[in-house]
Design an enzyme around this catalytic site. Structure first.
Site, short mmCIF file in Angstrom:
data_model
loop_
_atom_site.label_atom_id
_atom_site.label_comp_id
_atom_site.label_asym_id
_atom_site.label_seq_id
_atom_site.Cartn_x
_atom_site.Cartn_y
_atom_site.Cartn_z
N GLU A 169 -5.19 13.25 2.55
CA GLU A 169 -5.18 12.17 3.54
C GLU A 169 -4.74 12.73 4.88
OE1 GLU A 169 -2.91 8.67 2.46
OE2 GLU A 169 -3.40 7.69 4.37
N ASN B 220 -4.05 4.81 3.34
CA ASN B 220 -3.87 3.80 4.37
C ASN B 220 -4.51 4.21 5.69
OD1 ASN B 220 -2.37 2.50 2.42
ND2 ASN B 220 -0.38 2.99 3.31
N ASN C 68 -9.48 1.12 0.90
CA ASN C 68 -8.26 1.58 0.24
C ASN C 68 -7.24 0.45 0.16
OD1 ASN C 68 -6.27 3.80 -0.61
ND2 ASN C 68 -5.20 2.89 1.15
N GLU C 69 -6.70 0.22 -1.02
CA GLU C 69 -5.59 -0.72 -1.25
C GLU C 69 -5.72 -2.00 -0.40
OE1 GLU C 69 -1.77 1.29 -0.96
OE2 GLU C 69 -2.17 2.40 -2.80
N TYR D 7 2.62 4.92 -8.56
CA TYR D 7 3.61 5.96 -8.27
C TYR D 7 4.88 5.65 -9.06
CZ TYR D 7 0.57 7.27 -4.39
OH TYR D 7 -0.50 7.69 -3.63
N GLU E 76 -5.11 7.27 -7.06
CA GLU E 76 -3.81 7.72 -6.53
C GLU E 76 -2.79 7.58 -7.65
OE1 GLU E 76 -2.27 6.28 -2.78
OE2 GLU E 76 -4.29 6.09 -1.97
N GLN F 177 -0.49 13.68 -3.24
CA GLN F 177 -1.64 14.22 -2.55
C GLN F 177 -1.69 15.72 -2.85
OE1 GLN F 177 -1.62 12.90 1.57
NE2 GLN F 177 -1.38 10.76 0.99
O1 AHR Z 1 -0.50 8.50 -0.85
C1 AHR Z 1 0.28 7.83 0.11
C2 AHR Z 1 -0.15 6.40 0.35
O2 AHR Z 1 0.13 5.64 -0.79
C3 AHR Z 1 -1.61 6.15 0.60
O3 AHR Z 1 -1.98 6.30 1.92
C4 AHR Z 1 -1.79 4.72 0.18
O4 AHR Z 1 -3.09 4.46 -0.27
C5 AHR Z 1 -0.72 4.51 -0.86
O5 AHR Z 1 0.01 3.37 -0.62
#
Ligand code: AHR
Length: 513
Positions: A27, A72, A172-173, A244, A292, A356
């Site tokens: 990213e 994001n 994305n999201e 996450y 992700e 990432q």
């Molecule tokens: O990977 C970091 C961020 O986490 C990304 O930009 C977003 O898609 C997620 O919230």
């Protein structure tokens, strides 16, 4: 000492290992691109400014597909800013990460870098501030052979041949209130449907990923997938998942069981997608793109808290240090179990991207004008990317359990396994979640005759150290893989002992029995 008895059978398979499970994510955020993969002027930079030291590590990591350019970031990004002569590209504000984007690196650079890295490109489009027209334009620019304004512009910018990007993310999201251009499920479902339609009219061969939920704790989780897929079922191939994990308040036991949550998340999305399939009388299945996932020590996840962290420094800067987590032994074991969860669900999870790749919650760290090195979490990923080939085996696991606050009773030993008929290799990926005790593991290898242990390696807490040990610039190999002694495989039986808090890989040479 705990114990686990695992049974596998040559005839009980889940399906072929989807090699795209070993994906990663670049990213425009923090130092992932700038001073990560790209740093003109670095002693290791090639003629494009790509860091060769980082490239070597990316190849060793074995990533197969890389998602780009966000995250994001993509929801406020104009892809046109990153093409053409570098000196005439605009400097812009990136609101998502409170950063100045120079646009020195863009689509052409990423495609060139991907070819050097030997990875497939997974391109995300902006459905936050932009829409259908920009979506179809980037596909035409990237994939149309020539003879139109946009495809000829690509040729003028240095790439006569089309990029042929197959895999595209529709935003994305978009369920997240923090997202620029955040939408309701109906708003997103409609724009994703129309963007997908227009993109496919330009190139019918592309594969499309619709945004699912940002995590399974979102208030709209489930309903979001249902609504979005009801709009898009016929025009997309995958729905995305993001997750996450982190250790909360020293509760290592629950953290080590994070894969239980990943299992639940995956199975819930499969059930939701299949319910939409049934209701809509569709024939095809929608598969999952877990695009992700990782360990990420977030202080908070709500918009205000995120923005407060990002804007804390007050200033707008180029490539500031953002979320550069240092991973320890526990994190590596958890990453191993998350990879196991993805692999065990390889019949439906066809793409996964660890987030990432460099510096930003990443397996690789690099310093500006300095070295690059492997974090602890690099090791399970690299070994699994290398050795998980052929068929995923369906396992029966009878493991001793332990109690933890978040998930209750959980297996102490977590495992996945693959068998490659062509190479005659069987690989087992094992984690011992026990913080104190070693685990004795017995594996019944039905339908196989084990001839030799080809490789047995373990990542564990080194003698005299604790589970918080990390790899640093001055101690780049403090945590790594070492030989796992005492593994015995003969005929249809394998025995091993896994040290407390460890991740291990065992590769066997097997014949069919
Ligand atoms: O990977 C970091 C961020 O986490 C990304 O930009 C977003 O898609 C997620 O919230």
């Amino acid at each position: 000492m705990s114990r686990a008895r695992i049974t596998l059978d040559r005839d009980f398979t889940i399906g072929e290992v989807p090699r795209r499970l070993f994906g990663s994510f670049v990213e425009h955020m923090g130092r992932c691109v700038y001073t990560g993969i790209y740093e003109p002027g670095h002693p290791e930079a090639d003629e494009h400014g790509f860091r060769q030291d980082v490239l070597r590590l990316v190849k060793e990591l074995g990533a197969t597909v890389v998602r780009y350019p966000g995250g994001n970031f993509v929801s406020g990004y104009n892809w046109e800013d990153g093409i053409g002569p570098q000196e005439s590209r605009p400097r812009r504000i990136d609101g998502a990460w409170h950063t100045i984007e120079t646009n020195a690196f863009g689509l052409h650079e990423f495609v060139d870098w991907s070819r050097k890295a030997g990875v497939e490109v997974m391109e995300a489009i902006n459905l936050g501030t932009r829409g259908v027209d920009a979506a179809r334009s980037i596909v035409e620019y990237a994939n149309h052979p020539g003879g139109t304004e946009l495809s000829d512009l690509r040729a003028k910018n240095g790439h006569k041949d089309p990029f042929n990007i197959k895999l595209w993310c529709l935003g994305n999201e978009m369920d997240g209130p923090w997202q620029i251009g955040h939408k309701t499920a109906d708003e997103y479902g409609r724009i994703a449907q129309e963007a997908a339609k227009a993109m496919r009219l330009v190139d019918p061969g592309i594969e499309l990923v619709a945004c699912g939920s940002s995590n399974s704790r979102m208030p709209t989780f489930g309903a979001w997938e249902q609504t979005v897929l009801t709009h898009t079922y016929d025009v997309v191939d995958y729905v995305s998942l993001h997750a996450y994990y982190q250790e909360h308040n020293g509760d290592a036991e629950s953290f080590l069981a994070s894969a239980v949550d990943m299992d639940y998340f995956i199975e819930s999305v499969v059930a939701t997608a299949d319910a939409v399939r049934a209701k809509g009388k569709h024939k095809k299945h929608i598969n999952l793109s877990f695009d992700e996932w990782n360990v990420w020590y977030q202080r908070g996840r709500d918009t205000e808290d995120q923005l407060a962290q990002i804007t804390a420094a007050g200033k707008w800067r180029e490539h500031p240090r953002l979320i550069e987590d240092n991973y320890n032994v526990t994190d590596a074991v958890v990453v191993g179990t998350l990879l196991n969860s993805l692999l065990r669900h390889g019949d439906r999870v066809k793409i996964a991207n660890q987030a990432q790749l460099v510096n930003v919650i990443a397996p690789i760290l690099s310093e500006e004008n300095g070295p690059a090195w492997r974090q602890t979490i690099f090791h399970p990923f690299a070994r699994m990317a290398e050795l998980a080939t052929g068929q995923i085996l369906r396992l029966s696991v009878d493991s001793d359990q332990y109690d933890n606050a978040r998930f209750g009773s959980t297996d102490l030993v977590d495992v996945s396994a693959t068998w490659n008929e062509e190479t005659g290799r069987l690989a087992l990926f094992l984690a011992n979640r026990g913080l104190e005790d070693a685990a004795d593991v017995e594996v019944a290898l039905r339908g196989f005759d084990a001839r030799q242990v080809v490789r047995a390696e373990v990542l564990q807490v080194p003698d005299g150290k604790d589970r918080f040990l990390t790899n640093t610039e001055s101690g780049q190999n403090s945590v790594g893989l070492q030989a796992l002694d005492g593994v015995k495989a003969e005929g249809g039986e394998l025995r091993a002992s896994l040290p407390a808090l460890s991740w291990a890989v065992i590769e066997l040479d097997v014949a069919k029995n």
